[in-house]
Design an enzyme around this catalytic site. Sequence first.
Site, PDB file in Angstrom:
ATOM      1  N   CYS A 130     -14.434   2.131  -8.981  1.00 26.31           N
ATOM      2  CA  CYS A 130     -13.993   0.813  -9.460  1.00 26.31           C
ATOM      3  C   CYS A 130     -15.063  -0.257  -9.275  1.00 26.31           C
ATOM      4  O   CYS A 130     -14.927  -1.364  -9.813  1.00 26.31           O
ATOM      5  CB  CYS A 130     -12.708   0.393  -8.754  1.00 26.31           C
ATOM      6  SG  CYS A 130     -11.358   1.541  -9.012  1.00 26.31           S
ATOM      7  N   HIS A 271     -12.246  -7.311  -9.406  1.00 22.71           N
ATOM      8  CA  HIS A 271     -11.696  -6.050  -9.912  1.00 22.71           C
ATOM      9  C   HIS A 271     -10.172  -6.107  -9.869  1.00 22.71           C
ATOM     10  O   HIS A 271      -9.575  -6.440  -8.844  1.00 22.71           O
ATOM     11  CB  HIS A 271     -12.206  -4.883  -9.069  1.00 22.71           C
ATOM     12  CG  HIS A 271     -11.441  -3.623  -9.302  1.00 22.71           C
ATOM     13  ND1 HIS A 271     -11.202  -3.136 -10.568  1.00 22.71           N
ATOM     14  CD2 HIS A 271     -10.830  -2.773  -8.442  1.00 22.71           C
ATOM     15  CE1 HIS A 271     -10.483  -2.022 -10.473  1.00 22.71           C
ATOM     16  NE2 HIS A 271     -10.239  -1.779  -9.192  1.00 22.71           N
ATOM     17  N   ASN A 301      -4.665  -0.976 -13.338  1.00 23.01           N
ATOM     18  CA  ASN A 301      -6.009  -0.815 -12.781  1.00 23.01           C
ATOM     19  C   ASN A 301      -6.834   0.057 -13.723  1.00 23.01           C
ATOM     20  O   ASN A 301      -6.539   1.249 -13.872  1.00 23.01           O
ATOM     21  CB  ASN A 301      -5.903  -0.170 -11.386  1.00 23.01           C
ATOM     22  CG  ASN A 301      -7.260  -0.011 -10.708  1.00 23.01           C
ATOM     23  OD1 ASN A 301      -8.305  -0.071 -11.363  1.00 23.01           O
ATOM     24  ND2 ASN A 301      -7.234   0.199  -9.405  1.00 23.01           N
TER      25      ASN A 301
HETATM   26  N1  COA Z   1       8.131   3.655  -6.681  1.00 24.27           N
HETATM   27  C1  COA Z   1       8.982   3.622  -5.641  1.00 24.27           C
HETATM   28  N2  COA Z   1       8.594   3.906  -4.378  1.00 24.27           N
HETATM   29  C2  COA Z   1       7.305   4.256  -4.181  1.00 24.27           C
HETATM   30  C3  COA Z   1       6.379   4.308  -5.225  1.00 24.27           C
HETATM   31  C4  COA Z   1       6.833   3.994  -6.519  1.00 24.27           C
HETATM   32  N3  COA Z   1       6.017   4.003  -7.602  1.00 24.27           N
HETATM   33  N4  COA Z   1       5.176   4.666  -4.724  1.00 24.27           N
HETATM   34  C5  COA Z   1       5.343   4.838  -3.416  1.00 24.27           C
HETATM   35  N5  COA Z   1       6.639   4.598  -3.081  1.00 24.27           N
HETATM   36  C6  COA Z   1       7.265   4.666  -1.780  1.00 24.27           C
HETATM   37  C7  COA Z   1       6.524   5.541  -0.812  1.00 24.27           C
HETATM   38  O1  COA Z   1       6.853   6.902  -1.041  1.00 24.27           O
HETATM   39  C8  COA Z   1       7.037   5.036   0.519  1.00 24.27           C
HETATM   40  O2  COA Z   1       8.269   5.603   0.751  1.00 24.27           O
HETATM   41  P1  COA Z   1       8.690   6.023   2.252  1.00 24.27           P
HETATM   42  O3  COA Z   1       8.677   4.740   3.038  1.00 24.27           O
HETATM   43  O4  COA Z   1      10.041   6.592   2.045  1.00 24.27           O
HETATM   44  O5  COA Z   1       7.668   6.997   2.694  1.00 24.27           O
HETATM   45  C9  COA Z   1       7.231   3.558   0.256  1.00 24.27           C
HETATM   46  O6  COA Z   1       7.251   3.388  -1.170  1.00 24.27           O
HETATM   47  C10 COA Z   1       6.167   2.684   0.825  1.00 24.27           C
HETATM   48  O7  COA Z   1       4.936   3.282   0.500  1.00 24.27           O
HETATM   49  P2  COA Z   1       3.601   2.625   0.936  1.00 24.27           P
HETATM   50  O8  COA Z   1       2.453   3.425   0.406  1.00 24.27           O
HETATM   51  O9  COA Z   1       3.619   2.324   2.378  1.00 24.27           O
HETATM   52  O10 COA Z   1       3.733   1.245   0.134  1.00 24.27           O
HETATM   53  P3  COA Z   1       2.753   0.033   0.068  1.00 24.27           P
HETATM   54  O11 COA Z   1       3.480  -1.214   0.334  1.00 24.27           O
HETATM   55  O12 COA Z   1       1.499   0.288   0.818  1.00 24.27           O
HETATM   56  O13 COA Z   1       2.380   0.007  -1.481  1.00 24.27           O
HETATM   57  C11 COA Z   1       0.593   0.682  -2.887  1.00 24.27           C
HETATM   58  C12 COA Z   1       1.780   1.123  -2.065  1.00 24.27           C
HETATM   59  C13 COA Z   1      -0.120   1.906  -3.486  1.00 24.27           C
HETATM   60  C14 COA Z   1       1.071  -0.214  -4.024  1.00 24.27           C
HETATM   61  C15 COA Z   1      -0.369  -0.113  -1.975  1.00 24.27           C
HETATM   62  O14 COA Z   1      -0.700   0.641  -0.836  1.00 24.27           O
HETATM   63  C16 COA Z   1      -1.612  -0.501  -2.667  1.00 24.27           C
HETATM   64  O15 COA Z   1      -1.588  -1.337  -3.534  1.00 24.27           O
HETATM   65  N6  COA Z   1      -2.784   0.075  -2.278  1.00 24.27           N
HETATM   66  C17 COA Z   1      -4.011  -0.151  -2.945  1.00 24.27           C
HETATM   67  C18 COA Z   1      -4.071   0.684  -4.201  1.00 24.27           C
HETATM   68  C19 COA Z   1      -5.237   0.342  -5.078  1.00 24.27           C
HETATM   69  O16 COA Z   1      -5.341  -0.755  -5.523  1.00 24.27           O
HETATM   70  N7  COA Z   1      -6.112   1.317  -5.307  1.00 24.27           N
HETATM   71  C20 COA Z   1      -7.254   1.198  -6.120  1.00 24.27           C
HETATM   72  C21 COA Z   1      -8.297   0.404  -5.418  1.00 24.27           C
HETATM   73  S1  COA Z   1      -9.751   0.326  -6.373  1.00 24.27           S
END
Ligand code: COA
Length: 351
Positions: A130, A271, A301
């Site tokens: 990215c 980004h 993204n």
């Molecule tokens: N719909 C519903 N629930 C979802 C889900 C979805 N699409 N994706 C994950 N979950 C669930 C998980 O399974 C987890 O469930 P659990 O508590 O029963 O285990 C719960 O939601 C929380 O997951 P978690 O990963 O802790 O959530 P979060 O608040 O960290 O949000 C992201 C997840 C991916 C949105 C967040 O971590 C994020 O934005 N990370 C950066 C990603 C990114 O930008 N990557 C590219 C960078 S270049």
Amino acid sequence: MRSPATGGGAPSRTGLPAVPRSAVVMGVGGWLPPDVVTNDDLAARLDTSDAWIRTRTGIARRHVAGRGTAVSDLAVEAGRRALASAGGPAVDAVVLATMTPDHPVPATAPVVAARLGLDGVPAFDLAATCAGFVYGLASAAGLIAASVAERVLVIGAEVLTGIVDPRDRSLAVLFADGAGAVVLRAGHDEPGALGPVVLGSDGARDDLLYIPGGGSRARAGGLPAGTGGEFLRMRGREIFRNAVERMAESSRRALEAAGWKTGDVDRLVAHQANARILAALGDELEIPADRRPSTIEHTGNTASASIPLLLAETVADGRLRPGHRVLITAFGGGLAWGATTLVWPELPAGH
Ligand code: COA
């Protein structure tokens, strides 16, 4: 405003011309494939909901490449638009930032160059996830400073839907497809000139965002086929924290090198990973929300495409105007990150 690589001005000791040359933006274009997938479309086949996706990511819908569309197809469209915006100049190098090339071998950039009628020019792919577009800007500035090229087309293009497991709800909601491009020309200290470019990487954290299969590590380890090793894996929370930290730190360094303060920034062009990362970054840098344009709601993204797509869209709708002081920053798997500055120029063909 001059890059360390392009600055100088000391008398030549070799007899060769010691000409300080900046890389100056002269065109921008973006292309999103026409097919759109909404959150409700995803919720119809995955255990997720529109409310969850909007709250956690800020994404409402995203564009996806249809069957038969490869990354070069998107890159050519974006490249064509950037060249038109630049007034149709002759370009003598092409840099394509992508983590989803048409094939492992050969690189996709020569194919894109040939399809744009640029046969024979140097063209290469750049893999910095990215952060690829910011690495691409730095590479173009280097090509110009070294007099390899007078004008460089830098493209960021991705078909990320091809590397995400469609059954993986945590990743399928985030990643999407698109392409964006800029044209840079040799110039001096003037509007459009890239300021100092700050880049960094941390390969000790390569496990935060990676694809296990498809490369020599998997072949060496005998990763069995059909185990999902071809799909992206991500540790979301750690990526989130690193993204905010690394973009903030590299932004501060780029601003300092340019002699700017955060209060000088008219537009933060970051980004487009996720709305919460963008908000946390803006708050950390104390750049107010009305100076943080975003496309995340309708693009998701798009990795290396996200910054040139944002530039193209905001130029077209007037959110980015000549004279605006722009801070660009990106972060991605690798880990890799970077930042730079420029004063937005008048473009030869307007928008
Ligand atoms: N719909 C519903 N629930 C979802 C889900 C979805 N699409 N994706 C994950 N979950 C669930 C998980 O399974 C987890 O469930 P659990 O508590 O029963 O285990 C719960 O939601 C929380 O997951 P978690 O990963 O802790 O959530 P979060 O608040 O960290 O949000 C992201 C997840 C991916 C949105 C967040 O971590 C994020 O934005 N990370 C950066 C990603 C990114 O930008 N990557 C590219 C960078 S270049």
